[in-house]
Design a protein around this motif. Structure first.
Motif, mmCIF file in Angstrom:
data_model
loop_
_atom_site.group_PDB
_atom_site.id
_atom_site.type_symbol
_atom_site.label_atom_id
_atom_site.label_comp_id
_atom_site.label_asym_id
_atom_site.label_seq_id
_atom_site.Cartn_x
_atom_site.Cartn_y
_atom_site.Cartn_z
ATOM 1 N N CYS A 67 -1.748 -13.652 0.408
ATOM 2 C CA CYS A 67 -2.813 -13.492 1.349
ATOM 3 C C CYS A 67 -4.056 -14.474 1.066
ATOM 4 O O CYS A 67 -4.509 -15.174 2.183
ATOM 5 N N ALA A 68 -4.509 -14.745 -0.011
ATOM 6 C CA ALA A 68 -5.431 -16.018 -0.167
ATOM 7 C C ALA A 68 -4.784 -17.181 0.241
ATOM 8 O O ALA A 68 -5.746 -17.942 0.864
ATOM 9 N N TRP A 96 -5.463 -6.222 -0.457
ATOM 10 C CA TRP A 96 -4.455 -7.183 -0.352
ATOM 11 C C TRP A 96 -3.409 -6.517 -1.760
ATOM 12 O O TRP A 96 -2.161 -6.463 -1.296
ATOM 13 N N PRO A 97 -3.904 -6.243 -2.701
ATOM 14 C CA PRO A 97 -3.130 -5.580 -3.679
ATOM 15 C C PRO A 97 -2.246 -4.125 -3.374
ATOM 16 O O PRO A 97 -1.360 -3.836 -3.929
ATOM 17 N N LEU A 98 -2.738 -3.750 -2.408
ATOM 18 C CA LEU A 98 -2.230 -2.401 -1.754
ATOM 19 C C LEU A 98 -1.035 -2.711 -0.843
ATOM 20 O O LEU A 98 -0.401 -1.975 -0.343
ATOM 21 N N GLY A 99 -0.897 -4.072 -0.659
ATOM 22 C CA GLY A 99 0.070 -4.531 0.518
ATOM 23 C C GLY A 99 -0.398 -4.860 1.877
ATOM 24 O O GLY A 99 0.300 -4.454 2.509
ATOM 25 N N GLU A 100 -1.549 -4.813 1.747
ATOM 26 C CA GLU A 100 -2.322 -4.510 3.308
ATOM 27 C C GLU A 100 -3.181 -5.700 3.625
ATOM 28 O O GLU A 100 -3.786 -6.506 2.806
ATOM 29 N N VAL A 101 -2.695 -6.213 4.685
ATOM 30 C CA VAL A 101 -3.446 -7.679 5.146
ATOM 31 C C VAL A 101 -3.884 -7.514 6.806
ATOM 32 O O VAL A 101 -2.867 -6.929 7.509
ATOM 33 N N ALA A 102 -4.807 -8.144 7.038
ATOM 34 C CA ALA A 102 -5.310 -7.947 8.623
ATOM 35 C C ALA A 102 -5.426 -9.258 9.024
ATOM 36 O O ALA A 102 -6.106 -9.984 8.425
ATOM 37 N N PRO A 111 -6.969 -16.753 10.225
ATOM 38 C CA PRO A 111 -8.307 -15.622 10.196
ATOM 39 C C PRO A 111 -8.172 -14.474 9.561
ATOM 40 O O PRO A 111 -7.962 -13.454 10.426
ATOM 41 N N VAL A 112 -7.896 -14.447 8.216
ATOM 42 C CA VAL A 112 -7.530 -13.044 7.592
ATOM 43 C C VAL A 112 -8.752 -12.173 7.535
ATOM 44 O O VAL A 112 -10.152 -12.868 7.186
ATOM 45 N N LEU A 113 -8.805 -10.927 7.790
ATOM 46 C CA LEU A 113 -10.070 -10.068 7.956
ATOM 47 C C LEU A 113 -9.987 -9.000 6.651
ATOM 48 O O LEU A 113 -9.152 -8.912 6.166
ATOM 49 N N GLY A 114 -11.282 -8.662 6.605
ATOM 50 C CA GLY A 114 -11.412 -7.528 5.756
ATOM 51 C C GLY A 114 -11.454 -7.971 4.117
ATOM 52 O O GLY A 114 -11.457 -9.177 3.951
ATOM 53 N N ARG A 115 -11.353 -7.184 3.194
ATOM 54 C CA ARG A 115 -11.883 -7.349 1.962
ATOM 55 C C ARG A 115 -10.504 -7.773 1.024
ATOM 56 O O ARG A 115 -9.462 -7.058 1.116
ATOM 57 N N PRO A 116 -10.428 -8.667 0.248
ATOM 58 C CA PRO A 116 -9.221 -9.156 -0.449
ATOM 59 C C PRO A 116 -8.890 -7.884 -1.255
ATOM 60 O O PRO A 116 -7.780 -7.915 -1.895
ATOM 61 N N GLY A 117 -9.697 -7.008 -1.563
ATOM 62 C CA GLY A 117 -9.547 -5.851 -2.455
ATOM 63 C C GLY A 117 -8.262 -4.959 -1.820
ATOM 64 O O GLY A 117 -7.568 -4.193 -2.556
ATOM 65 N N ASP A 177 -13.063 -1.195 24.275
ATOM 66 C CA ASP A 177 -13.071 -2.132 25.556
ATOM 67 C C ASP A 177 -11.428 -2.221 25.874
ATOM 68 O O ASP A 177 -11.262 -2.781 27.138
ATOM 69 N N GLY A 178 -10.438 -1.545 25.136
ATOM 70 C CA GLY A 178 -9.273 -1.725 25.431
ATOM 71 C C GLY A 178 -8.737 -3.331 24.892
ATOM 72 O O GLY A 178 -7.410 -3.432 25.257
ATOM 73 N N GLU A 179 -9.368 -3.974 24.238
ATOM 74 C CA GLU A 179 -9.031 -5.254 24.040
ATOM 75 C C GLU A 179 -8.369 -5.203 22.415
ATOM 76 O O GLU A 179 -9.161 -4.324 21.366
ATOM 77 N N PRO A 180 -7.495 -5.682 22.175
ATOM 78 C CA PRO A 180 -6.966 -5.823 20.634
ATOM 79 C C PRO A 180 -7.905 -6.553 19.730
ATOM 80 O O PRO A 180 -8.078 -7.493 20.036
ATOM 81 N N ARG A 181 -8.298 -5.928 18.544
ATOM 82 C CA ARG A 181 -9.047 -6.588 17.610
ATOM 83 C C ARG A 181 -8.493 -7.406 16.352
ATOM 84 O O ARG A 181 -8.503 -8.127 16.071
ATOM 85 N N GLU A 182 -7.520 -6.489 15.724
ATOM 86 C CA GLU A 182 -6.852 -7.040 14.942
ATOM 87 C C GLU A 182 -5.346 -6.588 14.622
ATOM 88 O O GLU A 182 -4.960 -5.585 15.218
ATOM 89 N N LEU A 183 -4.368 -7.190 13.920
ATOM 90 C CA LEU A 183 -3.192 -6.639 13.536
ATOM 91 C C LEU A 183 -3.093 -6.639 12.081
ATOM 92 O O LEU A 183 -3.522 -7.460 11.147
ATOM 93 N N VAL A 184 -2.923 -5.400 11.736
ATOM 94 C CA VAL A 184 -2.952 -4.997 10.337
ATOM 95 C C VAL A 184 -1.365 -4.662 9.816
ATOM 96 O O VAL A 184 -0.651 -4.080 10.637
ATOM 97 N N LEU A 185 -0.929 -5.504 8.883
ATOM 98 C CA LEU A 185 0.365 -5.052 8.242
ATOM 99 C C LEU A 185 0.026 -4.424 6.812
ATOM 100 O O LEU A 185 -0.830 -4.559 6.080
ATOM 101 N N SER A 186 0.933 -3.369 6.711
ATOM 102 C CA SER A 186 0.830 -2.664 5.256
ATOM 103 C C SER A 186 2.100 -2.372 4.714
ATOM 104 O O SER A 186 2.964 -1.739 5.394
ATOM 105 N N LEU A 187 2.468 -2.818 3.659
ATOM 106 C CA LEU A 187 3.747 -2.771 3.095
ATOM 107 C C LEU A 187 3.857 -2.418 1.757
ATOM 108 O O LEU A 187 3.046 -2.753 0.831
#
Ligand SMILES: C[S@@+](CC[C@H](N)C(=O)[O-])C[C@H]1O[C@@H](n2cnc3c(N)ncnc32)[C@H](O)[C@@H]1O
Length: 266
Positions: free
Chosen positions: A235-236, A252-258, A244-250, A166-176
């Motif tokens: 992240c926890a 997070w150890p990859l450096g990824e949080v949404a 409102p952190v999204l997705g699986r905690p699994g 729909d052209g609307e943003p859903r989430e911001l993902v950071l990956s470090l």
């Protein structure tokens, strides 16, 4: 639609985006009626598009990846580079196209399930970002996603606005990359265009990065167990604070949080 910009790219630069697509994005790829993916604005070489195809094939063997560039010289160079690398016939091709995803014959009326635009919109004025999202989104398959992503030269700090059909943003993902990470907020200089100019005190995206930095500092004692544990605990902590952190905690150890787009003012 759009105009040629700097073509800077690099081998393996977009690995963290591919990892998101083969992780949280895998279900979407697997379920797609037509596994068509577009790499929009792939830059001066075929490399990141070919890498993307190789990685996506693991979750969807029949994936077809079309690299689109607005610069015709880069289309020619990428097609040649692909052949030289012996990667012809591997479900990758290159064509001319912008935010409209090329002339009608380029995709032949098909709608991609994913469009990745990495380090493309950062070179546009912020006023052009929303219209570009909506134009790309109008070409997506139902349920498809646009990744408006930004990263550093070697792909260690990545930020992605995930935009829906729909052209609307859903989430911001950071990956470090966690090894040697000073604090999560260092990603600030790599935020996508829609956010980078709003990263000032009083704005939600600034509060999000400050909350991550604060949680990272508070979890410093966990550094003895490694940065992965420390980041996961941070992240926890922000989630427990109500973000409102999204997705699986699994992830997070990859450096990824949404985080939900609305929480960062998108
Ligand atoms: C900095 S490079 C990014 C290359 C690669 N995606 C990466 O992240 O390593 C940006 C590329 O986007 C292309 N570009 C800019 N606007 C575009 C548009 N509207 N449609 C397609 N390509 C575009 C430019 O020509 C340039 O080659």
């Amino acid at each position: 639609m759009g105009r040629p910009t700097r073509g800077t790219t690099g081998t393996n630069r977009l690995r963290r985006l591919d990892r998101w697509l083969t992780g949280p994005g895998a279900a979407l790829l697997r379920a797609a009626d037509d596994p068509l993916v577009v790499d929009l604005g792939y830059g001066a070489s075929h490399t990141t598009t070919a890498e993307m195809a190789a990685r996506l094939r693991v979750v969807r063997p029949d994936v077809e990846v079309v690299g689109l560039e607005i610069d015709p010289e880069r289309v020619r160079a990428a097609a040649e580079g692909l052949q030289r690398a012996g990667l012809g016939g591997t479900g990758v091709r290159f064509a001319l196209g912008g935010f409209e995803l090329g002339a009608p014959e380029v995709l032949g009326g098909r709608r991609p399930v994913v469009v990745r635009a990495a380090n493309v919109l950062r070179q546009y004025p912020v006023a052009e970002v929303g219209p570009a999202w909506r134009l790309v989104a109008s070409r997506l398959a139902p349920g498809g996603l646009l990744l408006d992503a930004t990263c550093d030269e070697v792909g260690r700090r990545v930020a992605v606005v995930v935009v829906g059909d729909d052209g609307e943003p859903r989430e911001l993902v950071l990956s470090l990359r966690l090894a040697g990470l000073e604090r999560p907020g260092v990603v600030a200089e790599r935020l996508p265009k829609a956010l980078i100019e709003r990263n000032v005190p009083g704005e939600p995206v600034h509060a999000w990065l400050a909350a991550l930095d604060d949680a990272w500092a508070r979890e410093a004692p966990l550094a003895v167990f490694g940065a992965r544990q420390r980041f996961a605990a941070a992240c926890a902590r922000v989630r427990a604070e109500g973000w409102p952190v999204l997705g699986r905690p699994g992830r997070w150890p990859l450096g990824e949080v949404a985080v939900a787009a609305g929480a960062v003012g998108l």
